[in-house]
Motif scaffolding. Structure first.
Motif, PDB file in Angstrom:
ATOM      1  N   TYR A   1      -4.346   1.337   8.813  1.00  0.00           N
ATOM      2  CA  TYR A   1      -4.295  -0.114   8.633  1.00  0.00           C
ATOM      3  C   TYR A   1      -4.970  -0.454   7.308  1.00  0.00           C
ATOM      4  N   LEU A   2      -4.141  -0.755   6.313  1.00  0.00           N
ATOM      5  CA  LEU A   2      -4.641  -1.094   4.987  1.00  0.00           C
ATOM      6  C   LEU A   2      -4.097  -2.467   4.628  1.00  0.00           C
ATOM      7  N   CYS A   3      -4.985  -3.447   4.581  1.00  0.00           N
ATOM      8  CA  CYS A   3      -4.539  -4.828   4.460  1.00  0.00           C
ATOM      9  C   CYS A   3      -5.558  -5.625   3.659  1.00  0.00           C
ATOM     10  N   VAL A   4      -5.066  -6.502   2.768  1.00  0.00           N
ATOM     11  CA  VAL A   4      -5.938  -7.450   2.071  1.00  0.00           C
ATOM     12  C   VAL A   4      -5.480  -8.855   2.428  1.00  0.00           C
ATOM     13  N   PRO A   5      -6.306  -9.868   2.165  1.00  0.00           N
ATOM     14  CA  PRO A   5      -5.952 -11.221   2.586  1.00  0.00           C
ATOM     15  C   PRO A   5      -4.602 -11.676   2.042  1.00  0.00           C
ATOM     16  N   GLN A   6      -3.884 -12.439   2.844  1.00  0.00           N
ATOM     17  CA  GLN A   6      -2.544 -12.878   2.483  1.00  0.00           C
ATOM     18  C   GLN A   6      -2.534 -13.735   1.232  1.00  0.00           C
ATOM     19  N   ILE A   7      -3.592 -14.479   0.985  1.00  0.00           N
ATOM     20  CA  ILE A   7      -3.600 -15.370  -0.173  1.00  0.00           C
ATOM     21  C   ILE A   7      -3.577 -14.596  -1.476  1.00  0.00           C
ATOM     22  N   PHE A   8      -3.850 -13.276  -1.402  1.00  0.00           N
ATOM     23  CA  PHE A   8      -3.812 -12.450  -2.597  1.00  0.00           C
ATOM     24  C   PHE A   8      -2.596 -11.546  -2.606  1.00  0.00           C
ATOM     25  N   ALA A   9      -1.591 -11.897  -1.846  1.00  0.00           N
ATOM     26  CA  ALA A   9      -0.407 -11.050  -1.742  1.00  0.00           C
ATOM     27  C   ALA A   9       0.255 -10.860  -3.086  1.00  0.00           C
ATOM     28  N   VAL A  10       0.709  -9.644  -3.325  1.00  0.00           N
ATOM     29  CA  VAL A  10       1.449  -9.364  -4.543  1.00  0.00           C
ATOM     30  C   VAL A  10       2.921  -9.579  -4.264  1.00  0.00           C
ATOM     31  N   SER A  11       3.671  -9.914  -5.299  1.00  0.00           N
ATOM     32  CA  SER A  11       5.098 -10.136  -5.117  1.00  0.00           C
ATOM     33  C   SER A  11       5.810  -8.816  -4.926  1.00  0.00           C
ATOM     34  N   THR A  12       6.888  -8.838  -4.161  1.00  0.00           N
ATOM     35  CA  THR A  12       7.650  -7.636  -3.903  1.00  0.00           C
ATOM     36  C   THR A  12       8.624  -7.396  -5.046  1.00  0.00           C
ATOM     37  N   PRO A  13       8.558  -6.278  -5.750  1.00  0.00           N
ATOM     38  CA  PRO A  13       9.475  -6.035  -6.849  1.00  0.00           C
ATOM     39  C   PRO A  13      10.879  -5.758  -6.349  1.00  0.00           C
ATOM     40  N   GLU A  14      11.871  -6.053  -7.197  1.00  0.00           N
ATOM     41  CA  GLU A  14      13.251  -5.801  -6.817  1.00  0.00           C
ATOM     42  C   GLU A  14      13.550  -4.309  -6.787  1.00  0.00           C
ATOM     43  N   VAL A  15      12.876  -3.539  -7.624  1.00  0.00           N
ATOM     44  CA  VAL A  15      13.073  -2.096  -7.664  1.00  0.00           C
ATOM     45  C   VAL A  15      11.736  -1.424  -7.387  1.00  0.00           C
ATOM     46  N   VAL A  16      11.712  -0.524  -6.435  1.00  0.00           N
ATOM     47  CA  VAL A  16      10.485   0.191  -6.085  1.00  0.00           C
ATOM     48  C   VAL A  16      10.376   1.450  -6.921  1.00  0.00           C
ATOM     49  N   ASP A  17       9.267   1.603  -7.624  1.00  0.00           N
ATOM     50  CA  ASP A  17       9.048   2.743  -8.502  1.00  0.00           C
ATOM     51  C   ASP A  17       9.031   4.041  -7.697  1.00  0.00           C
ATOM     52  N   GLU A  18       9.663   5.085  -8.242  1.00  0.00           N
ATOM     53  CA  GLU A  18       9.685   6.390  -7.584  1.00  0.00           C
ATOM     54  C   GLU A  18       8.266   6.903  -7.339  1.00  0.00           C
ATOM     55  N   GLU A  19       7.335   6.562  -8.244  1.00  0.00           N
ATOM     56  CA  GLU A  19       5.956   7.024  -8.083  1.00  0.00           C
ATOM     57  C   GLU A  19       5.273   6.391  -6.872  1.00  0.00           C
ATOM     58  N   ALA A  20       5.848   5.302  -6.352  1.00  0.00           N
ATOM     59  CA  ALA A  20       5.272   4.655  -5.180  1.00  0.00           C
ATOM     60  C   ALA A  20       5.777   5.278  -3.889  1.00  0.00           C
ATOM     61  N   ALA A  21       6.601   6.331  -3.995  1.00  0.00           N
ATOM     62  CA  ALA A  21       7.170   6.954  -2.798  1.00  0.00           C
ATOM     63  C   ALA A  21       6.080   7.645  -1.994  1.00  0.00           C
ATOM     64  N   LEU A  22       6.072   7.385  -0.702  1.00  0.00           N
ATOM     65  CA  LEU A  22       5.113   7.989   0.212  1.00  0.00           C
ATOM     66  C   LEU A  22       5.889   8.722   1.296  1.00  0.00           C
ATOM     67  N   GLU A  23       5.698  10.023   1.372  1.00  0.00           N
ATOM     68  CA  GLU A  23       6.416  10.821   2.356  1.00  0.00           C
ATOM     69  C   GLU A  23       5.651  10.846   3.674  1.00  0.00           C
ATOM     70  N   LEU A  24       6.384  10.587   4.750  1.00  0.00           N
ATOM     71  CA  LEU A  24       5.797  10.695   6.084  1.00  0.00           C
ATOM     72  C   LEU A  24       6.032  12.106   6.596  1.00  0.00           C
TER      73      LEU A  24
END
Length: 333
Positions: A131-154
């Motif tokens: 559970y990794l969460c920060v307050p909603q008022i500081f939400a970052v915008s969702t980019p249209e393209v997700v960077d390959e470096e942000a890939a997280l393998e389950l």
């Protein structure tokens, strides 16, 4: 009195042990687990040689950052705790940090989280809760393209029974199941939500091919690249989908009893003959959304925009209807 003092001081190296230290490891584990903090449990290692590795064999690890902690130190704290853990199996692993405002600038990369998931795949035999969460008022915008470096393998957690992954507001992650022939063989409950992106084909493979015992699936994600999802499961009993950007959804679940759809797909084919509870938000088009279901429904929760869904059933015991009004208070159908 002198003897009692020597026994109390035995943990400092005199060779004597206090009454608590003489308890069996299993009972000490019961005591430390109740602290609900792996950091607090680890601090008991300074008491004596007897206590140095007691925490490292706990059946549960709860890595919760206290509000006063420095946000930047949290990932290193998790790394150290997992690196010092010695037992071959772990019943529960929980990793979470506070939602206080001074954590708003914390960013934990996918590369930093990946070793935590690999540890869980190797050790967890019960429940994983991230559970990794920060307050909603500081939400970052969702980019249209997700960077390959942000890939997280389950990685495949072959022995885990329940997995909850909550990556909210501060994290935009491309989530991919591990490509292997291994199965989440014991998994009965899976929840993924937050700023998580998946390809429809990855979601299809995860649920339909890798989770043979899954009974409860709860997803709040956004599809990228491939927008069609096919869920075929003989074990699912409850399915909750809030999956954005779904073009075509196919569900074949002969044991499914409860279905919650929060963001309807453009098209869908749903086969669930044992369905007894349905929640369906927003629009419903019977020409594009087709159901193969039983004739009686215990509960239908929907809105006036999807009221025609009730026509799929001969009998609805309880209808929970949300009424939509326009700006002037006029009923919208």
């Amino acid at each position: 009195h002198g003897e009692r003092r020597r026994r109390r001081g035995g943990g400092s190296g005199s060779g004597e042990e206090d009454c608590i230290s003489g308890l069996p490891d299993a009972l000490l584990h019961e005591i430390l687990v109740r602290l609900r903090s792996a950091a607090a449990a680890a601090r008991t290692s300074v008491l004596s040689r007897r206590w140095r590795r007691v925490w490292a064999h706990l059946p549960e690890l709860h890595l919760v950052a206290p509000p006063a902690a420095a946000p930047a130190s949290f990932p290193a704290t998790v790394d150290a705790a997992l690196g010092g853990y010695l037992a071959p199996t772990l019943e529960r692993l929980g990793v979470s940090h506070t939602t206080d405002q001074h954590w708003r600038n914390l960013r934990i990369s996918a590369g930093r989280i990946a070793p935590w998931l690999r540890f869980a795949a190797e050790r967890v035999v019960g429940e994983l809760n991230l559970y990794l969460c920060v307050p909603q008022i500081f939400a970052v915008s969702t980019p249209e393209v997700v960077d390959e470096e942000a890939a997280l393998e389950l990685p495949v957690c072959q022995r885990a029974k329940r997995i909850q992954l909550h990556l909210q507001y501060a994290y935009t992650t491309w989530f991919r199941p591990q490509a292997s022939g291994l199965l989440f063989a014991a998994l009965t409950s899976l929840k993924i939500d937050g700023y998580v992106h998946m390809q429809g084909s990855d979601l299809t493979a995860l649920v339909s091919m890798q989770c043979p015992c899954l009974r409860d699936l709860d997803l709040f994600i956004t599809l990228i690249a491939i927008f069609d999802v096919s869920i075929h499961s003989n074990s699912l009993h409850r399915l909750k989908l809030n999956v954005l950007e779904t073009r075509h959804l196919e569900i074949s679940a002969p044991s499914l009893e409860e279905l919650v759809i929060s963001n309807p797909p453009m098209e869908a084919q749903i086969s669930a003959p044992k369905l007894v509870k349905v929640a369906w938000d927003y629009h419903y088009d019977p020409h594009l959304i087709r159901f193969v279901v039983g004739r009686r429904l215990q509960l239908l929760r929907t809105s006036t925009q999807a009221l025609s869904l009730a026509m799929q059933f001969d009998q609805v015991d309880v209808l929970n209807l949300s009424v939509n009004l326009d700006f002037h208070g006029v009923l919208v159908l």
